[in-house]
Design a protein around this motif. Structure first.
Motif, PDB file in Angstrom:
ATOM      1  N   ARG A  38       0.833  -1.207   0.000  1.00 53.44           N
ATOM      2  CA  ARG A  38       0.000   0.000   0.000  1.00 53.44           C
ATOM      3  C   ARG A  38       0.864   1.252   0.000  1.00 53.44           C
ATOM      4  N   GLY A  39       2.118   1.139   0.421  1.00 51.59           N
ATOM      5  CA  GLY A  39       3.046   2.270   0.355  1.00 51.59           C
ATOM      6  C   GLY A  39       4.070   2.006  -0.723  1.00 51.59           C
ATOM      7  N   GLY A  40       5.298   2.413  -0.455  1.00 53.19           N
ATOM      8  CA  GLY A  40       6.387   2.109  -1.379  1.00 53.19           C
ATOM      9  C   GLY A  40       7.122   0.879  -0.892  1.00 53.19           C
ATOM     10  N   GLY A 190       1.530   1.550  -3.671  1.00 52.64           N
ATOM     11  CA  GLY A 190       0.455   2.517  -3.459  1.00 52.64           C
ATOM     12  C   GLY A 190      -0.920   1.901  -3.632  1.00 52.64           C
TER      13      GLY A 190
ATOM     14  N   ALA B 415      11.156   4.126  -3.516  1.00 52.91           N
ATOM     15  CA  ALA B 415      10.461   4.823  -2.427  1.00 52.91           C
ATOM     16  C   ALA B 415      11.421   5.857  -1.827  1.00 52.91           C
ATOM     17  N   PRO B 451       4.781   9.115  -3.794  1.00 53.42           N
ATOM     18  CA  PRO B 451       4.743   7.942  -2.925  1.00 53.42           C
ATOM     19  C   PRO B 451       3.321   7.622  -2.495  1.00 53.42           C
ATOM     20  N   GLY B 452       3.068   6.364  -2.211  1.00 57.32           N
ATOM     21  CA  GLY B 452       1.752   5.966  -1.737  1.00 57.32           C
ATOM     22  C   GLY B 452       1.531   6.457  -0.325  1.00 57.32           C
ATOM     23  N   CYS B 453       0.410   6.060   0.253  1.00 58.19           N
ATOM     24  CA  CYS B 453       0.117   6.562   1.584  1.00 58.19           C
ATOM     25  C   CYS B 453       1.075   5.897   2.578  1.00 58.19           C
ATOM     26  N   PRO B 454       1.466   6.624   3.599  1.00 59.33           N
ATOM     27  CA  PRO B 454       2.389   6.044   4.568  1.00 59.33           C
ATOM     28  C   PRO B 454       1.678   5.036   5.446  1.00 59.33           C
ATOM     29  N   ALA B 455       2.452   4.093   5.959  1.00 60.25           N
ATOM     30  CA  ALA B 455       1.889   3.138   6.897  1.00 60.25           C
ATOM     31  C   ALA B 455       1.539   3.853   8.196  1.00 60.25           C
TER      32      ALA B 455
END
Lengths: 411, 493, 140
Positions: A38-40, A190, B415, B451-455
């Protein structure tokens, strides 16, 4: 149900464990691997650790066996990646660069006790480890001073573990993942998993924000978030976050030459206390900085920096290296370890939900244990005889399924 | 009833004004700054040892500053903590009310065994200010290349002249007071180069000319600098900048070039000039580590990221106010106004007080001024065109542009956090204060994806995140702090 | 020309002629006046650089206000003091810092060991990185 290109596998989580599993399956042949995060890739727990590949902190038992297998696999895997697969996108030089970035360093660990009781415990622990095939060499005061000239003279025992090694963990994950991609795996970042699609009690797809992703097998490698992910898929496992904090000094002249930790560390690793545990873990990095750990707290996903925790880490580190008192700390960072109440990883098929597999719960040892975990998972998936007994890591053991009391951590 | 405790971090124009109005509102104030004397960068004071008879010669609005300084520092409810660094802000537990704890160290800059203290305020005003943003160019790491603020600080704060053949380049009106400070100190200034062409600058400033007229102090100050340059025959050139510094062990020459409006270099326009110092500023970077540690939300604007505040200068965190350059770059008058508003409300002053109406109006003008400043002096998007693969981007770790380019295109290591560990850009002693925004911008462009959403629990990789806000020595960290009561003089109130 | 201090007699601020102070830099005496920062003393004495970056490149003052850490040096045994922010004190013993990596790790290491063994603070002048293939991550 197999596709034309073999068994479709979705690895959920692109940290070090997910990367290792993806690589092992991609290399095995017969699997079409997708890694989802879901992230990098590698940017959560993997990028917030020290990069331990340790045998020294493990007593005889299944985790030590997994650590020993992993320790053997690390140099093999890095050598194989450096050679590069034929037709790799980056070519052999790209693979060699990726391996150089891993900074594999078999620097060895030194465990120091500062009390008589600590010395007794350390010697007993080491004797058991030796029986299990671990190299643990007693250092007398002169040998310790030669190996670590700045360590406290005020010690009662010291043991050298030459097998302990270190990697730059994010680069290690990137190298494993890069090799998986070079062997045909694909990466989707992502993209968050929202839930499950099942048919006849079998997991057939995960629901994501970008639509369903169908596969034959799903590997839960979401580290500290794997408890929550498993719950979303309808098969909860008791994996919780256990926070750790690390201090980073300004760059120094060479001062610390091994991974040096106090004998309390083993006790803290093995404890289950929720409140703060600290013990000194001190080591240098290639950049010249010194990393100072470690702490263990079970506070859910609370990312706050706590000065009292940092102060406790500093005080313990100075007990081992009093000469560092004048060195500035320039950074602190924290991360979450995937914690299972019995301190053993969870590796294997989930008997409650066919199609779901787990590779998680490595607490602070995931970097080191990733390769052994991936090898074990590959053998279990293929139905071949694993090199070590997988039973202690099975999913349906009480520590994993037993006490699933609802909590903010696993909700 | 106990007196309300307000901690004001930073004693520049914004912080000093905040302290004054919090005191006026009846609160007890702890005002702290890393420097020995208040004033910030704008009113940087000479050392006491210099015994200057006429320090005001170097400053605009000196008399008013002196009055304010005396009033605040001499106030019975004010505790002034000089040489005090905030090394951490500690947020309360999630879901718990309360303000962040302020963890400080007091003593000579980067000293040893400085006592630790923990302050537990009822309200907090953050006014840490900003520093020059300098875009990298080949040779910018040579000694003799300075951020423009350094030249000014040395001239105003120490009476040191950095050279006799000084070239100033970059963008923004701040280049003018730096040139003026250098000329006053007796330096030779070869030219001032504004990278933006006249059309961009004129369009930005003239969009709403009446707003400029309503910032009379700032406009007059700028007009004065321009007149000084003309009088001293220092050319002010627009649409030209420094694209390279050269020299053996220190800067000896600068290569300048004409720029298009997007800051792409016009080929063939390069000119090499001999210099003994080069001063560069492409705008300002707000010091955001403390607002981020407090948990304040940021606002992204064309000029960069700033702390988001409401009409009362309140951040997204209850009880935490922000004033000055961290909310937008608008200069000292605007910072003072924001500080006055923030301090009054942080101090528990009546938000409906009629006098606040004028303050709010001035604050709004200051914000409009900030917007015009940003529009008149943008950073052109084509600036990376003057980078070469071997150009240093991260000064601390000497990460070059080529390394960043390679890292950003590695799928498995793309990332931001992973790339940072691989390239070491931003991991050195300055902790990305200088290169952070630049690396973030370049990486986003090179990798082409966000970048995607952070954890959960793990913060977004942000260029301004520095949980250890100032270095603290291990021995200091291991020592126990003094009790958490701020020592105040409220009994005399 | 090098950086220089404005002469007190010519200073529009009407400052007094400074009270002299003396510091040593890598053993060499350097004079300045009370109130100057260590960076100011060094610049006025004609030194524009004193730190050595990893590549061997010289560094001095860049930001001038304590942000860039380019100008750090060791003062009275304490490493990493920002010269632009630290007021010089008479008698300060200043040593410059280098981050150059030395190819022969053992030599660098033994040097620093000897120096550190003297006191209880790590104060070596050379910040050589002896490990050629060091390791470990630093979470960002």
């Amino acid at each position: 149900m197999r596709s034309m290109n073999g068994t479709r596998v979705v690895v959920l989580g692109a940290g070090i464990v997910g990367a290792a599993c993806a690589r092992e399956l991609a290399l095995a042949g017969g699997f079409q691997v997708t890694v989802l995060d879901r992230g990098g890739a590698a940017e959560a727990t993997t990028a917030h650790g020290e990069g331990n590949v340790l045998v020294s902190d493990k007593g005889p038992g299944p985790e030590l066996r997994l650590a020993q297998l992993s320790r053997r696999l690390w140099p093999e895997a890095l050598a194989a990646i450096a050679d590069g697969p034929a037709g790799s996108a980056n070519g052999p030089s790209g693979s060699a660069d990726a391996v150089r970035a891993v900074e594999w360093d078999p620097k060895g660990g030194i465990v120091v006790a500062t009390t008589e009781a600590g010395a007794d415990g350390l010697h007993r622990f080491a004797a058991d480890q030796r029986a299990a095939g671990v190299r643990a060499e007693v250092l007398d005061a002169d040998a310790l001073a030669a190996a670590e000239p700045h360590v406290t003279r005020d010690h009662t025992a010291a043991l050298h573990y030459p097998e302990d090694a270190q990697v730059q963990p994010a680069a290690a994950a990137a190298a494993l993942l890069g090799d998986a991609l070079a062997h045909g795996a694909t990466l989707r970042t992502g993209c968050e998993v929202l839930g499950a699609r099942t048919r006849g009690g079998r997991l057939t797809a995960v629901r994501t924000a970008e639509g369903d992703l169908a596969a034959d097998l799903f590997v839960n490698a979401a580290g500290p978030w794997s408890g929550r992910l498993a719950a979303r898929l309808g098969a909860p496992v008791d994996v919780r976050p256990r926070r750790g904090d690390i201090l980073v000094t300004a760059p120094l002249p060479p001062t610390v030459f091994h991974k040096v930790y106090d004998a309390d560390y083993v006790g803290a690793v093995g404890s289950s206390a929720e409140d703060l545990q600290t013990s000194a873990v001190v080591e240098a990095t290639r950049g010249g900085t010194v990393l100072l750990g470690s702490s263990r707290r079970r506070t859910g996903f609370d990312d706050r920096l706590r000065p009292e925790v940092l102060a406790a880490i500093a005080a313990k580190a100075l007990r081992l290296f009093p000469g560092l008192a004048g060195v500035p700390v320039m950074r602190a960072y924290g991360g979450f370890r995937p914690y299972v109440p019995d301190h053993l990883p969870v590796i294997g098929a989930d008997p409650r939900l066919p199609g779901l597999w787990h590779a998680s719960g490595h607490e602070g040892a995931g970097i080191g244990l990733s390769l052994g975990t991936a090898r074990l998972l590959r053998d279990l998936v293929r139905g071949t005889e694993p090199e070590i007994d997988p039973a202690p890591f099975r999913v349906d053991r009480p520590a994993v399924l037993g006490a699933l009391a609802p909590s903010e951590e696993s909700a | 009833m106990t007196v309300r405790q307000v901690v004001v971090i930073g004693a520049g124009p914004a912080g000093l004004a905040a302290a004054a109005s919090a005191l006026a509102a009846g609160a007890a104030v702890t005002l702290l700054d890393a420097a020995e004397r208040p004033g910030g960068q704008y009113h940087r004071m000479l050392p006491e040892e210099y015994g200057a008879a006429r320090p005001g010669r170097l400053h605009h609005g000196w008399a008013a500053f002196e009055r304010l300084r005396r009033r605040v520092l001499g106030h019975p409810r004010c505790t002034w903590l000089a040489e005090t660094a905030v090394w951490a802000l500690e947020r309360p537990e999630p879901g718990h009310p309360g303000l962040p704890l302020v963890h400080t160290l007091t003593g000579p800059a980067d000293g040893t065994d400085r006592p630790r203290r923990t302050l537990a305020p009822d309200a907090l005003v953050l006014a840490p200010g900003a520093h020059d943003r300098v875009l990298p160019f080949p040779g910018w790491e040579l000694p003799g290349v300075y951020a423009a603020g350094a030249a000014q600080a040395l001239a105003k704060g120490e009476r040191l002249v950095i050279g006799d053949d000084v070239l100033l380049a970059g963008s923004g009106p701040f280049l003018l007071p730096v040139a003026a400070a250098l000329l006053e100190a007796g330096a030779g200034v070869r030219a001032v180069l504004e990278a933006n062409p006249p059309r961009t600058v004129a369009r930005g400033w003239a969009r709403r000319p009446w707003e400029l007229a309503e910032q009379p102090g700032k406009a007059a100050e700028l007009a004065e600098y321009t007149a000084l340059l003309a009088h001293r025959r220092v050319p002010y050139r627009m649409g030209r900048t420094v694209i390279e510094a050269r020299g053996d062990g220190r800067v000896e020459e600068a290569v300048t070039a004409r720029l298009r409006p997007d800051w792409s270099v016009i080929p063939g326009s390069e000119v090499t000039v001999a210099v003994d110092a080069l001063c560069v500023s492409h705008g300002f970077s707000p010091q955001l580590e403390l607002p981020l540690a407090a948990g304040c939300a940021l606002l992204r604007s064309p000029a960069g990221e700033f702390v988001a505040v409401d009409g009362d200068q309140l951040t997204s965190c209850p009880g935490v106010y922000a004033a000055g350059e961290i909310t937008g770059i608008a200069g000292a008058p605007a910072a003072r106004t924001e500080g006055a508003l923030a301090g009054w409300l942080a101090g528990g002053g009546d938000p409906a007080t009629p006098a606040l109406r004028r303050v709010r109006r001035n604050r709004d003008r200051g914000r409009a001024f900030a917007a015009r400043l940003a529009a008149a002096h943008p950073v052109g998007s084509a600036w990376p065109g003057w980078l070469r693969p071997e150009t240093v981007i991260c000064r601390c770790e000497e990460t070059d542009y080529g390394t960043l380019c390679r890292a950003a295109t590695e799928e498995a290591g793309a990332a931001p956090r992973v790339a940072k560990l691989a390239t070491r850009a931003g991991l050195g002693p300055c902790q990305a204060r200088i290169c952070g925004p630049t690396v973030a911008e370049l990486t986003a462009r090179l990798s082409g994806n966000s970048p995607g959403c952070p954890a959960d629990g793990l913060p977004v990789a942000a260029p301004h995140r520095r949980p250890i806000a100032q270095p603290i020595r291990l021995g200091e960290l291991a020592s126990s702090p003094a009790p958490s009561e701020p020592d105040t003089k409220e009994s005399t109130a | 020309m090098s950086p220089r201090l404005i002469r007190a007699a010519a200073d529009a601020t009407g400052r007094r002629p400074g009270r002299p102070l003396r510091i040593t830099v890598d053993g060499e005496p350097v004079t300045g006046i009370a109130g100057q920062s260590i960076a100011g003393v060094l610049l006025a004495a004609g030194r524009t650089s004193w730190r050595t970056a990893r590549s061997g490149a010289p560094r001095g003052v860049f930001c001038g206000i304590g942000v860039c850490f380019d100008c750090v040096l060791t003062v009275n045994g304490a490493p990493d003091v920002r010269a632009c922010r630290r007021r010089a004190a008479d008698g300060d013993v200043v040593t410059t810092q280098s981050r150059v990596e030395v190819a022969d790790g053992d030599v660098a290491a033994s040097q620093s060991r000897a120096e550190v063994a003297d006191g209880d603070v790590v104060t070596t002048q050379s910040r050589a990185d002896g490990s050629t293939d060091g390791a470990a991550g630093e979470g960002a």
